[in-house]
Design a protein around this motif. Structure first.
Motif, PDB file in Angstrom:
ATOM      1  N   LEU A 197       0.798  -1.221   0.000  1.00 35.77           N
ATOM      2  CA  LEU A 197       0.000   0.000   0.000  1.00 35.77           C
ATOM      3  C   LEU A 197       0.834   1.276   0.000  1.00 35.77           C
ATOM      4  N   LEU A 198       2.123   1.154   0.305  1.00 33.36           N
ATOM      5  CA  LEU A 198       3.064   2.288   0.263  1.00 33.36           C
ATOM      6  C   LEU A 198       2.621   3.426   1.182  1.00 33.36           C
ATOM      7  N   VAL A 199       2.217   3.053   2.378  1.00 35.03           N
ATOM      8  CA  VAL A 199       1.795   4.018   3.393  1.00 35.03           C
ATOM      9  C   VAL A 199       2.901   4.152   4.428  1.00 35.03           C
ATOM     10  N   GLU A 259      13.024  -2.553  11.798  1.00 32.98           N
ATOM     11  CA  GLU A 259      12.563  -1.761  10.655  1.00 32.98           C
ATOM     12  C   GLU A 259      11.089  -1.379  10.803  1.00 32.98           C
ATOM     13  N   LEU A 260      10.750  -0.774  11.937  1.00 34.87           N
ATOM     14  CA  LEU A 260       9.400  -0.256  12.094  1.00 34.87           C
ATOM     15  C   LEU A 260       9.216   1.012  11.266  1.00 34.87           C
ATOM     16  N   ALA A 261      10.199   1.885  11.287  1.00 33.07           N
ATOM     17  CA  ALA A 261      10.174   3.092  10.466  1.00 33.07           C
ATOM     18  C   ALA A 261      10.630   2.737   9.042  1.00 33.07           C
ATOM     19  N   PRO A 262      10.161   3.476   8.045  1.00 28.88           N
ATOM     20  CA  PRO A 262       9.269   4.645   8.113  1.00 28.88           C
ATOM     21  C   PRO A 262       7.785   4.306   8.130  1.00 28.88           C
ATOM     22  N   THR A 263       7.445   3.006   8.126  1.00 27.89           N
ATOM     23  CA  THR A 263       6.023   2.647   8.085  1.00 27.89           C
ATOM     24  C   THR A 263       5.311   3.094   9.343  1.00 27.89           C
ATOM     25  N   PHE A 264       5.901   2.775  10.490  1.00 24.57           N
ATOM     26  CA  PHE A 264       5.299   3.133  11.766  1.00 24.57           C
ATOM     27  C   PHE A 264       6.081   4.259  12.431  1.00 24.57           C
ATOM     28  N   ASP A 265       5.350   5.164  13.025  1.00 25.07           N
ATOM     29  CA  ASP A 265       5.920   6.208  13.873  1.00 25.07           C
ATOM     30  C   ASP A 265       5.573   5.841  15.308  1.00 25.07           C
ATOM     31  N   TRP A 266       6.493   5.115  15.970  1.00 25.94           N
ATOM     32  CA  TRP A 266       6.200   4.502  17.267  1.00 25.94           C
ATOM     33  C   TRP A 266       6.367   5.490  18.417  1.00 25.94           C
ATOM     34  N   THR A 267       5.410   5.489  19.337  1.00 23.08           N
ATOM     35  CA  THR A 267       5.508   6.217  20.597  1.00 23.08           C
ATOM     36  C   THR A 267       5.287   5.235  21.736  1.00 23.08           C
TER      37      THR A 267
END
Length: 244
Positions: A81-83, A105-113
């Motif tokens: 989906l390239l999100v 490799e969570l980023a850049p797909t996820f912006d984790w807090t």
């Protein structure tokens, strides 16, 4: 303002036949939030909305039945989906496990807090607050407020936690009730009776019980909750929707 809760999965600890592990779609003020992401939840989300319309993910703890579809979501968003930069909120333990499974490799797909019981999260007009429950790992119950409307979710907990920790005036309480009353104390979870007692003591507007362990009788859990709550109780089922 309305908060809409759709049950994507509600099986306790593991999914029985034709069941799905924990996951809920929370919709309010134009934002779609995935609350917990257990096995099978992504398939159910797509019965309602595309995965690309997940505005944020909140995971309550690191037990597998509450988050193991998250790496699958990363793959779908990243490679198909390239999100990018989907906000994800979760405990430090969940973050560590997700990093391991996804090779950091969570980023850049996820912006984790990383969140804990002191955190406050704003997702559009949704205000999320948290409370640590009575469970063997760091587990966060959550409350969502939109205007004057409120929703709370117990996540997993034993009787050492109380929904009052999330504050008063809860319009709808989605509470785990994994056990029948005669099994209270055998696992770090609540019975239907304990869920009903807690909801009544805190003057909760509406009670929905969830996280029934496969093989148990959900109707029994509901009846035990109703006796303690003193009013009708709803039983979470895949596809059911509740609005407050």
């Amino acid at each position: 303002m309305t908060i809409r809760i759709t049950i994507l999965g509600c099986a306790g600890s593991f999914a029985g036949a034709d069941q799905v592990c924990t996951g809920y779609m929370i919709q309010a003020a134009g934002k779609n939030v995935l609350l917990d992401c257990g096995s099978g939840v992504l398939a159910q989300w797509q019965r309602h909305l595309p995965l690309s319309e997940i505005d944020a993910v909140v995971t309550t703890h690191c037990h597998p039945d509450h988050w193991l579809d998250l790496p699958v979501l990363r793959n779908a968003l990243r490679y198909v989906l390239l999100v990018e930069r989907v906000p994800v909120y979760g405990t430090a333990e969940t973050h560590g496990m997700a990093r391991t499974l996804l090779d950091d490799e969570l980023a850049p797909t996820f912006d984790w807090t990383t969140i804990d019981e002191t955190s406050e999260v704003t997702i559009g007009e949704q205000r999320w607050t948290f409370s640590r429950t009575d469970h063997p790992v760091e587990t966060l119950a959550c409350r969502v407020d939109v205007g004057e409307t409120s929703f709370a979710f117990s996540s997993d907990t034993g009787p050492g936690w109380d929904v009052g920790a999330l504050g008063p005036d809860i319009d709808l309480f989605l509470c785990e009730a994994s056990l029948p009353n005669d099994q209270e104390g055998l696992a770090p979870h609540l019975s239907g009776g304990q869920a009903g007692t807690m909801a009544r003591a805190n003057d909760v507007g509406r009670l929905v019980i969830t996280h029934i362990v496969p093989g148990n009788d959900g109707a029994l859990h509901r009846s035990e909750a109703e006796v303690a709550y003193g009013a009708a109780v709803d039983l979470a089922e895949i596809g059911a929707t509740f609005e407050v």
